[in-house]
Design a protein around this motif. Sequence first.
Motif, PDB file in Angstrom:
ATOM      1  N   HIS A 169       0.799  -1.233   0.000  1.00  0.00           N
ATOM      2  CA  HIS A 169       0.000   0.000   0.000  1.00  0.00           C
ATOM      3  C   HIS A 169       0.827   1.277   0.000  1.00  0.00           C
ATOM      4  O   HIS A 169       0.273   2.376  -0.073  1.00  0.00           O
ATOM      5  CB  HIS A 169      -0.928   0.017   1.227  1.00  0.00           C
ATOM      6  CG  HIS A 169      -0.193  -0.020   2.540  1.00  0.00           C
ATOM      7  ND1 HIS A 169       0.103  -1.197   3.195  1.00  0.00           N
ATOM      8  CD2 HIS A 169       0.304   0.973   3.310  1.00  0.00           C
ATOM      9  CE1 HIS A 169       0.738  -0.936   4.313  1.00  0.00           C
ATOM     10  NE2 HIS A 169       0.875   0.384   4.398  1.00  0.00           N
ATOM     11  N   ASN A 170       2.163   1.174   0.083  1.00  0.00           N
ATOM     12  CA  ASN A 170       2.988   2.384   0.120  1.00  0.00           C
ATOM     13  C   ASN A 170       4.304   2.101  -0.603  1.00  0.00           C
ATOM     14  O   ASN A 170       5.096   1.258  -0.153  1.00  0.00           O
ATOM     15  CB  ASN A 170       3.252   2.804   1.567  1.00  0.00           C
ATOM     16  CG  ASN A 170       4.007   4.130   1.657  1.00  0.00           C
ATOM     17  OD1 ASN A 170       4.230   4.795   0.654  1.00  0.00           O
ATOM     18  ND2 ASN A 170       4.395   4.493   2.860  1.00  0.00           N
ATOM     19  N   GLN A 199       7.458   4.342  -2.038  1.00  0.00           N
ATOM     20  CA  GLN A 199       8.149   5.609  -2.226  1.00  0.00           C
ATOM     21  C   GLN A 199       9.474   5.299  -2.915  1.00  0.00           C
ATOM     22  O   GLN A 199      10.344   4.646  -2.334  1.00  0.00           O
ATOM     23  CB  GLN A 199       8.373   6.317  -0.889  1.00  0.00           C
ATOM     24  CG  GLN A 199       7.068   6.615  -0.159  1.00  0.00           C
ATOM     25  CD  GLN A 199       7.288   7.388   1.124  1.00  0.00           C
ATOM     26  OE1 GLN A 199       8.148   8.268   1.187  1.00  0.00           O
ATOM     27  NE2 GLN A 199       6.499   7.078   2.145  1.00  0.00           N
ATOM     28  N   PHE A 237       4.126   2.943 -10.835  1.00  0.00           N
ATOM     29  CA  PHE A 237       3.527   4.279 -10.769  1.00  0.00           C
ATOM     30  C   PHE A 237       2.601   4.353  -9.564  1.00  0.00           C
ATOM     31  O   PHE A 237       1.847   3.416  -9.271  1.00  0.00           O
ATOM     32  CB  PHE A 237       2.754   4.593 -12.049  1.00  0.00           C
ATOM     33  CG  PHE A 237       3.634   4.750 -13.250  1.00  0.00           C
ATOM     34  CD1 PHE A 237       4.323   5.931 -13.465  1.00  0.00           C
ATOM     35  CD2 PHE A 237       3.797   3.715 -14.167  1.00  0.00           C
ATOM     36  CE1 PHE A 237       5.142   6.091 -14.577  1.00  0.00           C
ATOM     37  CE2 PHE A 237       4.610   3.859 -15.274  1.00  0.00           C
ATOM     38  CZ  PHE A 237       5.289   5.052 -15.475  1.00  0.00           C
ATOM     39  N   VAL A 238       2.659   5.496  -8.884  1.00  0.00           N
ATOM     40  CA  VAL A 238       1.859   5.698  -7.678  1.00  0.00           C
ATOM     41  C   VAL A 238       1.104   7.016  -7.785  1.00  0.00           C
ATOM     42  O   VAL A 238       1.409   7.860  -8.643  1.00  0.00           O
ATOM     43  CB  VAL A 238       2.754   5.706  -6.412  1.00  0.00           C
ATOM     44  CG1 VAL A 238       3.445   4.366  -6.229  1.00  0.00           C
ATOM     45  CG2 VAL A 238       3.797   6.824  -6.487  1.00  0.00           C
ATOM     46  N   ASP A 239       0.121   7.209  -6.898  1.00  0.00           N
ATOM     47  CA  ASP A 239      -0.621   8.471  -6.858  1.00  0.00           C
ATOM     48  C   ASP A 239       0.059   9.424  -5.881  1.00  0.00           C
ATOM     49  O   ASP A 239       1.175   9.171  -5.400  1.00  0.00           O
ATOM     50  CB  ASP A 239      -2.086   8.213  -6.486  1.00  0.00           C
ATOM     51  CG  ASP A 239      -2.240   7.544  -5.126  1.00  0.00           C
ATOM     52  OD1 ASP A 239      -1.229   7.456  -4.384  1.00  0.00           O
ATOM     53  OD2 ASP A 239      -3.347   7.095  -4.798  1.00  0.00           O
ATOM     54  N   LYS A 240      -0.623  10.510  -5.559  1.00  0.00           N
ATOM     55  CA  LYS A 240      -0.024  11.525  -4.684  1.00  0.00           C
ATOM     56  C   LYS A 240       0.173  11.034  -3.259  1.00  0.00           C
ATOM     57  O   LYS A 240       0.970  11.606  -2.502  1.00  0.00           O
ATOM     58  CB  LYS A 240      -0.899  12.785  -4.669  1.00  0.00           C
ATOM     59  CG  LYS A 240      -2.317  12.560  -4.192  1.00  0.00           C
ATOM     60  CD  LYS A 240      -3.126  13.841  -4.280  1.00  0.00           C
ATOM     61  CE  LYS A 240      -4.564  13.643  -3.814  1.00  0.00           C
ATOM     62  NZ  LYS A 240      -4.651  13.310  -2.399  1.00  0.00           N
ATOM     63  N   ASP A 241      -0.527   9.967  -2.866  1.00  0.00           N
ATOM     64  CA  ASP A 241      -0.364   9.385  -1.524  1.00  0.00           C
ATOM     65  C   ASP A 241       0.560   8.178  -1.544  1.00  0.00           C
ATOM     66  O   ASP A 241       0.578   7.408  -0.566  1.00  0.00           O
ATOM     67  CB  ASP A 241      -1.729   8.982  -0.960  1.00  0.00           C
ATOM     68  CG  ASP A 241      -2.644  10.178  -0.781  1.00  0.00           C
ATOM     69  OD1 ASP A 241      -2.132  11.244  -0.384  1.00  0.00           O
ATOM     70  OD2 ASP A 241      -3.857  10.058  -1.044  1.00  0.00           O
ATOM     71  N   PHE A 280      -0.826   2.338  -8.494  1.00  0.00           N
ATOM     72  CA  PHE A 280      -2.003   2.190  -9.346  1.00  0.00           C
ATOM     73  C   PHE A 280      -2.257   0.715  -9.687  1.00  0.00           C
ATOM     74  O   PHE A 280      -3.395   0.336  -9.941  1.00  0.00           O
ATOM     75  CB  PHE A 280      -1.825   2.984 -10.646  1.00  0.00           C
ATOM     76  CG  PHE A 280      -1.884   4.476 -10.454  1.00  0.00           C
ATOM     77  CD1 PHE A 280      -3.068   5.088 -10.072  1.00  0.00           C
ATOM     78  CD2 PHE A 280      -0.766   5.261 -10.648  1.00  0.00           C
ATOM     79  CE1 PHE A 280      -3.139   6.455  -9.893  1.00  0.00           C
ATOM     80  CE2 PHE A 280      -0.826   6.630 -10.476  1.00  0.00           C
ATOM     81  CZ  PHE A 280      -2.015   7.227 -10.094  1.00  0.00           C
ATOM     82  N   ARG A 311      -7.772  -1.230  -8.173  1.00  0.00           N
ATOM     83  CA  ARG A 311      -6.550  -0.904  -8.890  1.00  0.00           C
ATOM     84  C   ARG A 311      -6.468  -1.698 -10.187  1.00  0.00           C
ATOM     85  O   ARG A 311      -7.284  -2.586 -10.448  1.00  0.00           O
ATOM     86  CB  ARG A 311      -5.319  -1.211  -8.021  1.00  0.00           C
ATOM     87  CG  ARG A 311      -5.337  -0.550  -6.644  1.00  0.00           C
ATOM     88  CD  ARG A 311      -4.065  -0.850  -5.898  1.00  0.00           C
ATOM     89  NE  ARG A 311      -4.124  -0.415  -4.499  1.00  0.00           N
ATOM     90  CZ  ARG A 311      -3.135  -0.561  -3.627  1.00  0.00           C
ATOM     91  NH1 ARG A 311      -2.017  -1.151  -4.003  1.00  0.00           N
ATOM     92  NH2 ARG A 311      -3.265  -0.146  -2.386  1.00  0.00           N
TER      93      ARG A 311
END
Length: 466
Positions: free
Chosen positions: A43-44, A46, A143-147, A151, A190
């Motif tokens: 879920h995260n 970075q 690729f990830v969103d702003k949080d 995706f 997703r």
Amino acid sequence: MAVLLETTLGDIVIDLFTEERPKTCLNFLKLCKIKYYNYCLIHNVQRDFIVQTGDPTGTGRGGESIYSKIYGDQARFFDVEKAPRIKHRNKGTVSMVNNGNDQHGSQFLITMDENLDYLNGVHTVFGEVTEGMDILDKINETFVDKDFVPFQDIRINHTVILEDPLDDPPDLRVPDRSPEPTKEQLDSGRIGADEVIDDTDGKAVEEFEESLKEKEAQTQAILLEMVGDLPDADMRPPENVLFVCKLNPVTTDEDLEIIFSRFGTIQSCEIIRDWKSGDSLCYAFIEFDKQEDCEKAYFKMDNVLIDDRRIHVDFSQSVAKIRWKGKGGKYTKDDFKAYEKDVENRSKLALKDQVKPKQDSKYELIIDEEEEASHRHSDRKYKEKRHRHHSDEDSRRSKNHKDDKEGRCDRKTRRQRSQSRSRSKDRDHKHSKMQQQHRREGHNKGHSDRSRSFKKSNERERNRYK
């Protein structure tokens, strides 16, 4: 003392530090044994920092330790193990996530870079990745969103304990087989892990190439805006301006204007010259009154011979005519819109002044009655404001003149008084000096008279006795 994580992208093997972190390793091993991590979402993510998972809810706010399965909800979290100190030095270090109260549950993270010292003392290191670094790199590039939520649906499908040296706690219930995923677990919203993402699907070759060119142009415009060479990435160059290059140095502005004027009215024709020597740089910008005339000139004048040179004609991509502050400027899109509107209004006014009626002078080209009235009203307001300004300025000047005159009079009277006092002092000093001189002269004269009379009396006495 190792665990295999089967993810949707591949397998990852984690070696555990059971001797240094017995409590944390027991929690992780037994959660894997009861299949707690099955179908947990990553879920995260970075990039070049961490990959976080271990929450069955997939929100990052859930999860509980193995001790809650034995002792109840009061043991949902357990305290961190700080000794011995193990640092986040290597890529692939596995740590339990701190919940903010120096406690751990079920969530863990894997580092994606080296020497992440600011994680030391906060998150407890209990293992490292020994196999599957290429799978971690794939997760890192997602690729990830702003949080920082990916995706794509990336999750742990299954956990396998390769070696378990720790005994099971009493009353620990181990399932005979892996549980089936629930509908809520699979419905993440997703992109599916096995779903192929192809932007070219259903597009012709020409459409695909056109989309690539548009994306490339947009990227270049954004870069130019970032470095300050463009006021705005969405700004378009004028469509009625031609760029002409490969000119002969002897070609003048008048020559170009005469040649291109057969396509329509030209507002400006300028050959760019060296600012120091004034020599032609062999390219020019020609601004037409209408866009249609500009297009005609583009199609007709390319590769035409002018002064023994084959010129090249293209539409201008320059926005230098727009007045803006350049790098570090503070103009916004609204400022540019206002500038364009002002230019349009000025062109209308210029058109009104330039147009000459052929038959009757009373038929004049006007913009709009309301606009003309507004112009008259603004001129009247400007004249009134200017009159008030001049009157205020005159009053200030008269007041300042009066004050200066009074000041000069005061200075003159003070100067006269000081001069009169100095003259009176000089007179008094001269008078006292003359008095002293007269006294001395009178004293000397009296003394000489007395001596002469004494001598005469002595002579008389002598003559009498003779």
